[in-house]
Design a protein around this motif. Sequence first.
Motif, PDB file in Angstrom:
ATOM      1  N   ASP A  53       5.323  23.501  30.447  1.00  0.00           N
ATOM      2  CA  ASP A  53       3.943  23.167  30.064  1.00  0.00           C
ATOM      3  C   ASP A  53       3.404  21.803  30.022  1.00  0.00           C
ATOM      4  O   ASP A  53       2.769  21.572  29.393  1.00  0.00           O
ATOM      5  N   GLU A  54       4.009  20.904  31.114  1.00  0.00           N
ATOM      6  CA  GLU A  54       3.534  19.373  30.475  1.00  0.00           C
ATOM      7  C   GLU A  54       2.620  19.075  30.620  1.00  0.00           C
ATOM      8  O   GLU A  54       2.420  18.473  29.832  1.00  0.00           O
ATOM      9  N   GLU A  55       1.873  19.349  31.024  1.00  0.00           N
ATOM     10  CA  GLU A  55       0.151  19.357  31.321  1.00  0.00           C
ATOM     11  C   GLU A  55      -0.461  19.561  30.148  1.00  0.00           C
ATOM     12  O   GLU A  55      -1.061  18.773  29.823  1.00  0.00           O
ATOM     13  N   ILE A  56      -0.230  20.015  29.812  1.00  0.00           N
ATOM     14  CA  ILE A  56      -0.708  20.734  27.960  1.00  0.00           C
ATOM     15  C   ILE A  56      -0.180  19.546  26.550  1.00  0.00           C
ATOM     16  O   ILE A  56      -0.627  19.188  26.372  1.00  0.00           O
ATOM     17  N   CYS A  57       1.511  19.937  27.429  1.00  0.00           N
ATOM     18  CA  CYS A  57       2.295  19.177  25.464  1.00  0.00           C
ATOM     19  C   CYS A  57       1.683  17.438  26.393  1.00  0.00           C
ATOM     20  O   CYS A  57       1.404  16.622  25.296  1.00  0.00           O
ATOM     21  N   GLY A  58       1.324  16.635  27.706  1.00  0.00           N
ATOM     22  CA  GLY A  58       1.217  15.646  27.937  1.00  0.00           C
ATOM     23  C   GLY A  58      -0.774  15.176  27.093  1.00  0.00           C
ATOM     24  O   GLY A  58      -0.562  13.963  28.056  1.00  0.00           O
ATOM     25  N   ASN A  59      -1.748  16.298  27.537  1.00  0.00           N
ATOM     26  CA  ASN A  59      -2.700  15.696  27.066  1.00  0.00           C
ATOM     27  C   ASN A  59      -2.904  15.206  25.717  1.00  0.00           C
ATOM     28  O   ASN A  59      -2.771  16.291  24.988  1.00  0.00           O
ATOM     29  N   ALA A  60      -2.906  14.518  25.425  1.00  0.00           N
ATOM     30  CA  ALA A  60      -3.618  13.741  24.324  1.00  0.00           C
ATOM     31  C   ALA A  60      -4.308  14.603  23.198  1.00  0.00           C
ATOM     32  O   ALA A  60      -5.169  14.445  22.563  1.00  0.00           O
ATOM     33  N   GLU A  61      -5.734  14.699  23.968  1.00  0.00           N
ATOM     34  CA  GLU A  61      -7.061  14.566  23.798  1.00  0.00           C
ATOM     35  C   GLU A  61      -7.201  16.671  23.350  1.00  0.00           C
ATOM     36  O   GLU A  61      -6.460  17.187  24.134  1.00  0.00           O
ATOM     37  N   ASN A  62      -7.464  16.390  22.293  1.00  0.00           N
ATOM     38  CA  ASN A  62      -7.395  17.759  21.091  1.00  0.00           C
ATOM     39  C   ASN A  62      -5.998  18.645  21.149  1.00  0.00           C
ATOM     40  O   ASN A  62      -5.912  19.289  21.784  1.00  0.00           O
ATOM     41  N   HIS A  63      -5.028  17.167  20.686  1.00  0.00           N
ATOM     42  CA  HIS A  63      -3.633  18.058  21.071  1.00  0.00           C
ATOM     43  C   HIS A  63      -3.626  18.451  19.947  1.00  0.00           C
ATOM     44  O   HIS A  63      -3.638  18.273  18.998  1.00  0.00           O
ATOM     45  N   LEU A  64      -2.805  19.698  18.944  1.00  0.00           N
ATOM     46  CA  LEU A  64      -2.323  20.574  18.408  1.00  0.00           C
ATOM     47  C   LEU A  64      -1.288  19.663  17.453  1.00  0.00           C
ATOM     48  O   LEU A  64      -1.599  19.419  16.127  1.00  0.00           O
ATOM     49  N   ILE A  65      -1.158  19.169  17.863  1.00  0.00           N
ATOM     50  CA  ILE A  65       0.500  17.815  16.834  1.00  0.00           C
ATOM     51  C   ILE A  65      -0.554  17.355  16.538  1.00  0.00           C
ATOM     52  O   ILE A  65      -0.172  17.146  15.194  1.00  0.00           O
ATOM     53  N   LEU A  66      -0.943  16.176  17.206  1.00  0.00           N
ATOM     54  CA  LEU A  66      -1.904  15.573  16.494  1.00  0.00           C
ATOM     55  C   LEU A  66      -3.471  15.799  15.913  1.00  0.00           C
ATOM     56  O   LEU A  66      -2.927  14.663  14.716  1.00  0.00           O
ATOM     57  N   ASN A  67      -3.483  16.748  16.487  1.00  0.00           N
ATOM     58  CA  ASN A  67      -5.059  17.750  15.256  1.00  0.00           C
ATOM     59  C   ASN A  67      -4.684  17.314  14.240  1.00  0.00           C
ATOM     60  O   ASN A  67      -4.646  16.733  12.781  1.00  0.00           O
ATOM     61  N   THR A  68      -2.832  18.001  13.996  1.00  0.00           N
ATOM     62  CA  THR A  68      -2.766  18.751  12.763  1.00  0.00           C
ATOM     63  C   THR A  68      -2.062  17.448  11.501  1.00  0.00           C
ATOM     64  O   THR A  68      -2.180  17.442  10.712  1.00  0.00           O
ATOM     65  N   TYR A  69      -2.032  16.552  12.344  1.00  0.00           N
ATOM     66  CA  TYR A  69      -1.246  15.065  11.905  1.00  0.00           C
ATOM     67  C   TYR A  69      -1.984  14.899  11.269  1.00  0.00           C
ATOM     68  O   TYR A  69      -2.169  14.371   9.873  1.00  0.00           O
ATOM     69  N   ARG A  70      -3.167  14.693  12.322  1.00  0.00           N
ATOM     70  CA  ARG A  70      -4.351  13.695  11.428  1.00  0.00           C
ATOM     71  C   ARG A  70      -5.289  14.784  10.484  1.00  0.00           C
ATOM     72  O   ARG A  70      -5.959  13.786   9.153  1.00  0.00           O
TER      73      ARG A  70
END
Length: 309
Positions: A53-70
């Motif tokens: 699932d490279e495309e999902i993991c690599g899309n920084a927009e609305n990313h679950l990891i980054l959203n949770t981090y923020r």
Amino acid sequence: MTKKSKALIALSLPATSANLGPAFDAAALAMDFYIKIVAYPSDQFSIIAAGRDEEICGNAENHLILNTYREVLESAGRKVIPLELSIANEIPIGKGCGSSAAARLAGIAMAVHFGRLRWTDAQIIGEASVREHHPDNASACWMGALTVARMSVSKANIAEAQVAVIRPKGKWPLLLAIPDQPLSTEEARRVLPAQYSRADAVTNIQNSMLLLAAFTQGRPDFLAAALEDRIHQPYRAPLCPLLPALQELKGKAGIIGAALSGAGPSVLVFLDPRASATKARKLAATHFAGKGLKAELIETSITLRGGKG
């Protein structure tokens, strides 16, 4: 050591399988494949992704990891430091293998690290559990092995998880059947009834206790009966056709029993440690072909390694 390497955090979070038949929203186990993430401060948020699932993991927009981090840093009143992520993923997304719990835990762990939050394991799992709405996947992903968990609130009104970690006795080979199409947890929850009979509730309690005894005493022979569930699998089976197909193979080629992995649609198959996993995989593939079903079949096992390291 470079300045960049000093600041980075490296995470390896295992896939998980929750419910395990009757232990609905209470128990899960960690499997021996992972999402691996390296994060370090940067001028802006960016992601380099490889693997499943490279495309999902690599899309920084609305990313679950980054959203949770923020969100965790903002709620703690800490500065949000932009990160560059390098992701190597082996966990199927949206297929009942704990991908969202792993992603949320990654975001929380990064916030704890870069925000210098002094959170305990109970708080980290508790935060992920609140976001997941149940503690099973998060506890197994963070702690490894087999976990039994429940949510609680501390005296300071902080969400925590009470987690018992069980290191199963003996060997526990597994076969994971993954279909092509994902199934959202929300859709899988919608088919569940609002009420259950006393008989169904009692049966699930009995089977859950027997399930724990099987792991703690090294008794795979208990699983054939212990995996029976009356709370969620009968209602989700129409959405997850791999489950009834694999249940038909119980007792053949070393297949002890099968259970939905989380909310599905993937199915976790428990194998007799004395039998050949390869033969079981070939039998399952042939059986699926005869029914017009398609699935990726992965031989795996319970891992004692969790995301906490």
